[in-house]
Write an enzyme that holds these catalytic residues in place. Structure first.
Site, PDB file in Angstrom:
ATOM      1  N   LYS B 184    -120.037 -83.101 -58.697  1.00 37.19           N
ATOM      2  CA  LYS B 184    -119.280 -82.425 -59.772  1.00 37.19           C
ATOM      3  C   LYS B 184    -120.236 -82.131 -60.916  1.00 37.19           C
ATOM      4  O   LYS B 184    -121.288 -82.779 -61.028  1.00 37.19           O
ATOM      5  CB  LYS B 184    -118.100 -83.259 -60.245  1.00 37.19           C
ATOM      6  CG  LYS B 184    -118.404 -84.572 -60.904  1.00 37.19           C
ATOM      7  CD  LYS B 184    -118.830 -84.531 -62.344  1.00 37.19           C
ATOM      8  CE  LYS B 184    -117.865 -83.734 -63.211  1.00 37.19           C
ATOM      9  NZ  LYS B 184    -118.386 -83.748 -64.630  1.00 37.19           N
ATOM     10  N   THR B 195    -121.323 -84.321 -67.401  1.00 29.55           N
ATOM     11  CA  THR B 195    -122.013 -85.119 -66.408  1.00 29.55           C
ATOM     12  C   THR B 195    -122.161 -84.378 -65.110  1.00 29.55           C
ATOM     13  O   THR B 195    -121.293 -83.631 -64.706  1.00 29.55           O
ATOM     14  CB  THR B 195    -121.188 -86.388 -66.103  1.00 29.55           C
ATOM     15  OG1 THR B 195    -121.052 -87.119 -67.299  1.00 29.55           O
ATOM     16  CG2 THR B 195    -121.875 -87.242 -65.052  1.00 29.55           C
ATOM     17  N   GLU B 275    -119.815 -73.890 -66.185  1.00 27.24           N
ATOM     18  CA  GLU B 275    -118.895 -73.465 -67.238  1.00 27.24           C
ATOM     19  C   GLU B 275    -119.175 -72.063 -67.729  1.00 27.24           C
ATOM     20  O   GLU B 275    -120.280 -71.748 -68.156  1.00 27.24           O
ATOM     21  CB  GLU B 275    -119.003 -74.431 -68.410  1.00 27.24           C
ATOM     22  CG  GLU B 275    -118.445 -75.785 -68.027  1.00 27.24           C
ATOM     23  CD  GLU B 275    -118.381 -76.708 -69.211  1.00 27.24           C
ATOM     24  OE1 GLU B 275    -119.186 -76.526 -70.119  1.00 27.24           O
ATOM     25  OE2 GLU B 275    -117.509 -77.577 -69.204  1.00 27.24           O
ATOM     26  N   ASN B 394    -116.538 -74.650 -74.398  1.00 25.59           N
ATOM     27  CA  ASN B 394    -117.245 -75.741 -75.054  1.00 25.59           C
ATOM     28  C   ASN B 394    -116.930 -75.906 -76.531  1.00 25.59           C
ATOM     29  O   ASN B 394    -117.363 -76.862 -77.150  1.00 25.59           O
ATOM     30  CB  ASN B 394    -118.749 -75.567 -74.854  1.00 25.59           C
ATOM     31  CG  ASN B 394    -119.136 -75.935 -73.442  1.00 25.59           C
ATOM     32  OD1 ASN B 394    -118.928 -77.069 -73.023  1.00 25.59           O
ATOM     33  ND2 ASN B 394    -119.632 -74.966 -72.698  1.00 25.59           N
TER      34      ASN B 394
END
Lengths: 399, 399
Positions: B184, B195, B275, B394
């Site tokens: 992930k 992470t 992202e 973010n």
């Protein structure tokens, strides 16, 4: 010294300087795009600092060369094109521009050689300049300058690219000498888009060495510590010219301080008008082993996309600050670190502080403070947030 | 070796492994948030690589410690909280979690000590985990795992944070041993938000040293070269567990290659789901003095906001590439550099190439190639563009 900073004046505030700005047709928009600053003396000492990028635009290569003499009579600056990565022909264009300025000034009665003319360019990297327009513009800008004593603001406008306002400032020292300046862009050594250009003038009597000392000291503490996006331009240039017209010779200390204050104010103006800015951010790292360590850590934070997006969202995300600080190249102890936003501690003694998530960062100014608890090294870097507007402005720049 | 990579299988593809994923209530959303991977042996050798960040989460401190034995029976992973910067109490939480897993597995009949249980956490930095839910979840996830032989996909789902899809892959070697994995996040050493976690399993017979060699070689060329935003997490962990259940002992070379291929494929999946990604970008620097120089230059490009926003805008802005390359810490000669986008040269011999501004970058995959013309060093870094979605995601993460 508490002399006020006056933002309605710029490079023509000191005695002995003329300036002008015109629309030469370099920019397709028809906006002002060519500026000239002339030092009428009696002195013509000068100093300059330039980008540390190894890829340097033709005007940087040229101006760096002419500055080795410690003398300048004029600076010609254009927006609408950086003349970077344009090869030997681009360098010939810069040389031809300096020659044209020297010839036009000599025709007007101010005997000038090309070696006394610095050239600065800003805009898109990679395209040749439309030299017919540049050379036509040179004739015109000298005529314009000859017409009056103060074209400082027009000059400041003519060097704008994505700037939304011209940046200029002047400081009149109580001892009757003055430092003025204009700037565009958003950084130095690690500046934002395109270019940071700055021309400073003074009517103090100062040797090239004294100017060089004052300029380097000031740049190290101001332009070097403005870091919008970590990208370093091919064209960055800061020039300081002295006319000696005041007939006053300040001490090195007084000169240093005046130049520092003018540079610091121009930096604040650059930060406030940086691309896509919605937050003006000052990042201070203290308690580092040395000042250099503190500066490195502050710069790391200023470049961290996750820190910058969090601050765009007014989010006191101290975890991202810690994660970014954790990458410094010297040994730190997370348990000794304190992280504060706008003066409110959010992390201390190895854990989050009560109320840390509720610190109000909705205002336009944010102070991020990180105390490493190791030594006395301290430094502040100015930066901005990473916003939608930054992405928008930079994703469509060359198209 | 041309064994296919199968993305419908993951950590339970190799013999000797069980896994499960459940919703323990750590995430407010009620999504899966607790995963367990169990190695039933007969071997229990293991290796791991961790974040280089000096600020390390409690589970990293714990897992790094237990890995010194070269043995692991189980890995417990949670999303919904990173347990980073949580002080000594956070470390106690990690320890308690490992103890609970060991106890639950022992109760079930698989005698396990806490020292044989690695712990991984991912999510927001700075908050304590809801330990009542974690500990309740441990009991439940062991029961869930006991119920069937394959919960690999649920485990892969339970470690997702802003990931939109689970990432897993398996490679069945023709010699009848298998490597599987799940991951992930979006990076390692310089990863994106929160992470990057990865658990790899194999039924090969391999010593802890052999696993360590294979894992470090693979990580160096894969996770180390995935750089989404230059930010390095406090929690990054990649673990490799071997059960020996195939009774096959591959050569080091065969093990290295299989682990590399699995890591490489997981990296591609992480990049594709990073992202805010709208472009998958591969940056290759060649002609550098050394491979390390090439890697450093490629990483510099991968982190440059102006390059990344230009590519978001499908803009072949080679000037920004050159400006970024100009900041490498070794000496380059701009006149020897060639910059290409998707195979089309845009800058060579010191100037722009004809048609350089018209290279089509509208597709989702972009190859940026920079040949420095100096030596034989070459490296590729994977990254993504800097998009509005990245900023959006973010700027509101912790709120």
């Amino acid at each position: 010294m508490t002399a006020p900073l006056i933002r309605t004046q710029g490079v023509t505030a000191p005695a002995g300087f003329r300036a002008a700005g015109i629309a030469a047709g370099i920019k397709a928009s028809g906006a002002l795009d060519l500026a000239l600053v002339l030092n009428e003396g009696p002195d013509h000492t000068a100093a300059g600092v330039f980008t540390r990028n190894q890829v340097q635009a033709a005007p940087v290569l040229w101006s760096r060369q002419v500055l080795t003499t410690g003398r300048l009579r004029a600076v010609v600056l254009n927006s609408g094109g950086a003349n970077a990565c344009t090869g030997p022909l681009g360098f010939q264009d810069t040389h031809a521009t300096a020659e044209a300025v020297a010839a036009a000034l000599s025709d007007w009665g101010s005997e000038t050689g090309a070696i006394e003319v610095a050239v600065c360019s800003t805009g898109l990297i990679g395209d040749r300049l439309p030299m017919d327009r540049v050379l036509g513009g040179v004739t015109e800008v000298v005529q314009e300058m000859a017409g009056g004593l103060s074209g400082g603001e027009e000059a400041a406008r003519a060097i704008m690219t994505t700037d939304t306002v011209p940046k200029q400032v002047a400081l009149h020292h109580p001892d009757n000498w003055t430092v003025g300046g204009m700037a565009k862009g958003a950084g130095m050594m690690a500046p934002s888009l395109a270019t940071m250009l700055c021309v400073l003038t003074t009517d103090a009597v100062a040797s090239a060495e004294a100017l060089d000392t004052a300029l380097r000291r000031a740049a190290t503490r101001t332009f070097d510590r403005l870091d919008i996006d970590g990208s370093c331009s091919t064209n960055d240039t800061v020039l300081l010219l002295a006319s000696g017209a005041s007939e006053i010779t300040p001490t090195q200390e007084a000169l240093d301080e005046a130049v520092l204050r003018v540079c610091d104010d121009l930096c604040a103006q650059l930060q406030a008008d940086a691309e896509g800015v919605t937050k003006r951010i000052a990042i201070t790292v203290s308690g580092a082993p040395t000042e250099d360590d503190a500066l490195g850590a502050a710069r790391l934070l200023a470049r961290d996309s996750l820190v910058k997006t969090a601050l765009f969202g007014s989010d006191p995300n101290w975890g991202r600050v810690l994660a970014a600080v954790g990458m410094v190249p010297f040994t730190i102890d997370p348990n000794r670190i304190t992280v504060s936003f706008n003066g409110s501690p959010t992390f201390a003694n190895g854990a989050g502080a009560p109320g840390a998530r509720e610190v109000d960062l909705t205002g336009p100014d944010i102070e991020v403070s990180v105390d490493l608890g190791l030594g006395t090294g301290r430094a502040t870097v100015r930066t901005t947030d990473l916003s939608h507007a930054y992405v928008e402005e930079n994703s469509a720049y060359s198209s």
